[in-house]
Design a protein around this motif. Structure first.
Motif, PDB file in Angstrom:
ATOM      1  N   UNK A 108       0.833  -1.206   0.000  1.00 63.05           N
ATOM      2  CA  UNK A 108       0.000   0.000   0.000  1.00 63.05           C
ATOM      3  C   UNK A 108       0.863   1.249   0.000  1.00 63.05           C
ATOM      4  N   UNK A 109       0.367   2.298  -0.640  1.00 66.19           N
ATOM      5  CA  UNK A 109       1.079   3.566  -0.703  1.00 66.19           C
ATOM      6  C   UNK A 109       0.078   4.706  -0.832  1.00 66.19           C
ATOM      7  N   UNK A 110       0.497   5.898  -0.415  1.00 62.02           N
ATOM      8  CA  UNK A 110      -0.363   7.078  -0.524  1.00 62.02           C
ATOM      9  C   UNK A 110       0.252   8.028  -1.543  1.00 62.02           C
ATOM     10  N   UNK A 111      -0.256   7.965  -2.767  1.00 57.60           N
ATOM     11  CA  UNK A 111       0.137   8.923  -3.803  1.00 57.60           C
ATOM     12  C   UNK A 111      -0.873  10.063  -3.895  1.00 57.60           C
ATOM     13  N   UNK A 112      -2.029   9.859  -3.324  1.00 62.87           N
ATOM     14  CA  UNK A 112      -3.099  10.850  -3.316  1.00 62.87           C
ATOM     15  C   UNK A 112      -2.754  11.961  -2.336  1.00 62.87           C
ATOM     16  N   UNK A 113      -2.686  13.190  -2.822  1.00 61.29           N
ATOM     17  CA  UNK A 113      -2.436  14.322  -1.921  1.00 61.29           C
ATOM     18  C   UNK A 113      -3.725  14.667  -1.190  1.00 61.29           C
ATOM     19  N   UNK A 114      -3.648  14.883   0.117  1.00 61.54           N
ATOM     20  CA  UNK A 114      -4.878  15.091   0.894  1.00 61.54           C
ATOM     21  C   UNK A 114      -5.534  16.434   0.611  1.00 61.54           C
ATOM     22  N   UNK A 115      -6.837  16.450   0.740  1.00 60.36           N
ATOM     23  CA  UNK A 115      -7.584  17.705   0.741  1.00 60.36           C
ATOM     24  C   UNK A 115      -8.275  17.789   2.094  1.00 60.36           C
ATOM     25  N   UNK A 173     -17.622  14.904  -2.740  1.00 58.02           N
ATOM     26  CA  UNK A 173     -16.220  14.632  -3.036  1.00 58.02           C
ATOM     27  C   UNK A 173     -16.139  13.838  -4.331  1.00 58.02           C
ATOM     28  N   UNK A 174     -15.250  14.267  -5.239  1.00 56.84           N
ATOM     29  CA  UNK A 174     -15.060  13.588  -6.517  1.00 56.84           C
ATOM     30  C   UNK A 174     -13.647  13.008  -6.578  1.00 56.84           C
ATOM     31  N   UNK A 175     -13.547  11.749  -6.999  1.00 55.42           N
ATOM     32  CA  UNK A 175     -12.235  11.109  -7.070  1.00 55.42           C
ATOM     33  C   UNK A 175     -12.276   9.980  -8.098  1.00 55.42           C
ATOM     34  N   UNK A 176     -11.136   9.770  -8.774  1.00 50.37           N
ATOM     35  CA  UNK A 176     -11.034   8.720  -9.777  1.00 50.37           C
ATOM     36  C   UNK A 176     -10.329   7.495  -9.237  1.00 50.37           C
ATOM     37  N   UNK A 181      -8.519  13.953  -4.342  1.00 56.45           N
ATOM     38  CA  UNK A 181      -9.934  14.305  -4.514  1.00 56.45           C
ATOM     39  C   UNK A 181     -10.119  15.806  -4.727  1.00 56.45           C
ATOM     40  N   UNK A 182     -11.281  16.159  -5.225  1.00 56.34           N
ATOM     41  CA  UNK A 182     -11.746  17.546  -5.188  1.00 56.34           C
ATOM     42  C   UNK A 182     -13.107  17.553  -4.511  1.00 56.34           C
ATOM     43  N   UNK A 205      -5.800  10.972 -12.681  1.00 52.32           N
ATOM     44  CA  UNK A 205      -5.772  12.439 -12.598  1.00 52.32           C
ATOM     45  C   UNK A 205      -6.789  12.948 -11.585  1.00 52.32           C
ATOM     46  N   UNK A 206      -6.525  14.132 -11.068  1.00 51.81           N
ATOM     47  CA  UNK A 206      -7.459  14.797 -10.160  1.00 51.81           C
ATOM     48  C   UNK A 206      -8.545  15.508 -10.963  1.00 51.81           C
ATOM     49  N   UNK A 207      -9.806  15.404 -10.539  1.00 46.93           N
ATOM     50  CA  UNK A 207     -10.895  16.077 -11.269  1.00 46.93           C
ATOM     51  C   UNK A 207     -10.821  17.596 -11.161  1.00 46.93           C
ATOM     52  N   UNK A 208     -11.457  18.256 -12.129  1.00 46.48           N
ATOM     53  CA  UNK A 208     -11.642  19.720 -12.118  1.00 46.48           C
ATOM     54  C   UNK A 208     -13.131  20.024 -12.019  1.00 46.48           C
TER      55      UNK A 208
END
Length: 529
Positions: free
Chosen positions: A167-174, A261-264, A252-253, A329-332
């Motif tokens: 496991x790894x955290x590549x997702x930057x937190x919001x 919250x939107x995330x891919x 996420x955004x 990718x992060x959503x807009x």
């Protein structure tokens, strides 16, 4: 079309206030020009509307102001900085987290993560930090999320959000309303199985978490696949588990007005169930699914799909579903003619736009040529929206290209390929075996200017109006770090973000994959007028 420049600037301020976390108050708002998190704001714009010093007329005067050199490390550099209250916060491939004066590079504090919850893997910061409410939040390669004191660097809490060995955290937190939202991904499909075909693949489940910003305690979790079950064996006799994968690689955004919250998500490693290759809309309070849109109907890929292994190691090769077409990718979030939309890029090379309330497809645009079993031709980490246009870049697309796109229709307004001389000029010219014309980083922008880096080691600024290159800086060279160490640049950082534009300065990490020969460590570079 879209917001006026003034309206967008006000929206950026509102978004920054909405992102204030635990301990922050309305009496201490952050400065307009700060870039406090990977997305820049809750809507994921990656656009600094308050930047007024750097313009299309002045960007060509950017000069290197300071460089920070890391110790030589096995990991690439990828922690996009956050810049808040005159301080740049960033992680290094050396397992340390740094706070440096944003103007001069002078040390504020350094936190060595190696002694915190030691384990078999080094605690390398693997995403970009978010600085909110006196805290600094980020994740590492081992599946930990941290909260540090913004002033001193003291570790307030460190929570392992996933104990899976890959496991790894590549997702930057919001951070929003006292909660830290972050995704968890995994290298199980690539880092583990090529080394041993006896590995019982695969058991990782992607997930999105909401953590209490004050304590790090889990508030809710949304898994992207059902729990894996043993379903037989691989050709080696190792146990085979299904389904697995669908890691959450990106950040996420959040629509702060609707609490969404939107995330891919990524592809499956085994099996064909779950929310793989999906844009999720989740309730920020509970994690409940408001809607989901799965953009690829079959995608099961692991590292052995690129290995000429005997039949049976990659079932997707037979039916054409071994694609690796993540939404990495992060959503807009943006509004067109009063309608709230959410857009996101995919590794197949398509940018998708949906109705943010219903998930209905509004438009799609193919920008990159799809390359199966590898997914490297498309849109990797994120795009930028400046209130008038979307700016989207493709990775290995022969060549990678930067696009300006109409947010209402998807029409391409201009496109600028990675300059053809990228591999024949500068430091990259000495390494044709390494150099490629590909855009790995997320795109960033400020009024009138778009910023994108390349595998050719060059950071470029483009005209937002025409796509013309206004400024180029070659990072494949030696640097003397303000910390007294030698460093050398390379491919512009992809996995951890892109350029950060804040208060008349531009910051970028250099030394990502593919790796140029480097006897020293990679570098963080800071430019100013």
């Amino acid at each position: 079309m879209g917001f006026s420049k003034r309206a967008l600037a006000l929206l950026a301020v509102a978004s920054s206030v909405a992102l204030l976390g635990a301990g922050a108050t309305a009496a201490s708002p952050r400065r307009d020009g700060d870039w406090a998190g990977w997305q820049k704001d809750a809507a994921g714009s990656r656009h600094n509307a308050a930047e007024w010093r750097i313009t299309p007329h002045t960007v060509g005067k950017l000069k290197l102001k300071w460089a920070f050199a890391y110790d030589k490390a096995d990991a690439p550099v990828r922690s996009q900085p956050a810049v808040v209250d005159g301080v740049a916060y960033f992680g290094g491939p050396d397992g340390r987290f740094y706070a440096r004066d944003a103007r001069t590079g002078a040390e504020k504090w350094t936190t060595d993560l190696s002694g915190i919850a030691p384990g078999p893997r080094k605690a390398v910061p693997w995403d970009g930090p978010t600085v909110v409410g006196g805290r600094v939040y980020f994740g590492d390669i081992r599946g930990y999320v941290y909260s540090l004191d913004q002033r001193t660097g003291r570790v307030v809490w460190a929570k392992q959000v996933d104990a899976h060995p890959a496991a790894t955290v590549t997702s930057s937190p919001v951070v929003h309303d006292g909660k830290v939202y972050v995704g968890t991904s995994s290298g199980e499909n690539a880092d583990f199985d090529p080394g041993s075909r006896d590995y019982p693949c695969c058991t990782f489940r992607g997930h999105v978490d909401a953590l209490d910003a004050r304590t790090g305690d889990l508030v809710w979790r949304h898994y992207t696949v059902p729990e894996p079950q043993a379903v037989g064996t691989w050709p080696s006799g190792a146990t085979r588990y299904e389904p697995s994968g669908a890691g959450v690689w990106s950040s996420p955004t959040i629509d702060v007005r609707t609490g969404t919250l939107y995330v891919g998500t990524g592809q499956n490693y085994t099996g064909s169930a779950g929310d793989f290759d999906t844009l999720l809309a989740l309730d920020v309070r509970s994690g409940a699914v408001k809607w989901r849109n799965q953009v690829t109907k079959a995608d099961t890929w692991r590292g052995l799909c690129n290995d000429p292994a005997p039949q049976g190691w990659c079932p997707g090769l037979a039916d054409g579903s071994a694609l690796d077409y993540d939404i990495g990718a992060t959503p807009n979030l943006f509004t067109v003619n009063g309608r709230k939309l959410v857009g996101v890029g995919q590794k197949v090379g398509v940018y998708h736009v949906f109705d943010a309330t219903t998930g209905e497809v509004v438009w799609r645009r193919q920008l990159g040529v799809p390359l199966p079993s590898g997914g490297i031709s498309g849109i990797q980490w994120g795009s930028s929206y400046d209130g008038e246009r979307l700016y989207i870049a493709t990775y290995f697309a022969d060549p990678g290209t930067l696009f300006a796109v109409d947010p209402a229709t998807g029409a391409v307004l201009w496109e600028t390929p990675n300059p053809a001389d990228g591999c024949t000029t500068g430091g990259a010219a000495q390494h044709p075996e390494v150099c490629t014309l590909a855009h790995g980083p997320a795109v960033s922008s400020s009024p009138g200017v778009v910023y994108e880096g390349s595998n050719d080691g060059k950071l470029r600024a483009y005209s937002a109006r025409t796509g013309r290159v206004l400024w180029t800086y070659d990072t494949v060279r030696d640097f003397a770090g303000v910390n007294g160490k030698p460093g050398r640049g390379g491919a512009i950082s992809g996995g951890g973000g892109g350029a950060v534009v804040s208060n008349g300065m531009v910051y970028v990490q250099a030394g990502y994959w593919p790796a140029y020969p480097n006897p020293n460590g990679s570098v963080l570079l800071a430019f100013g007028l």
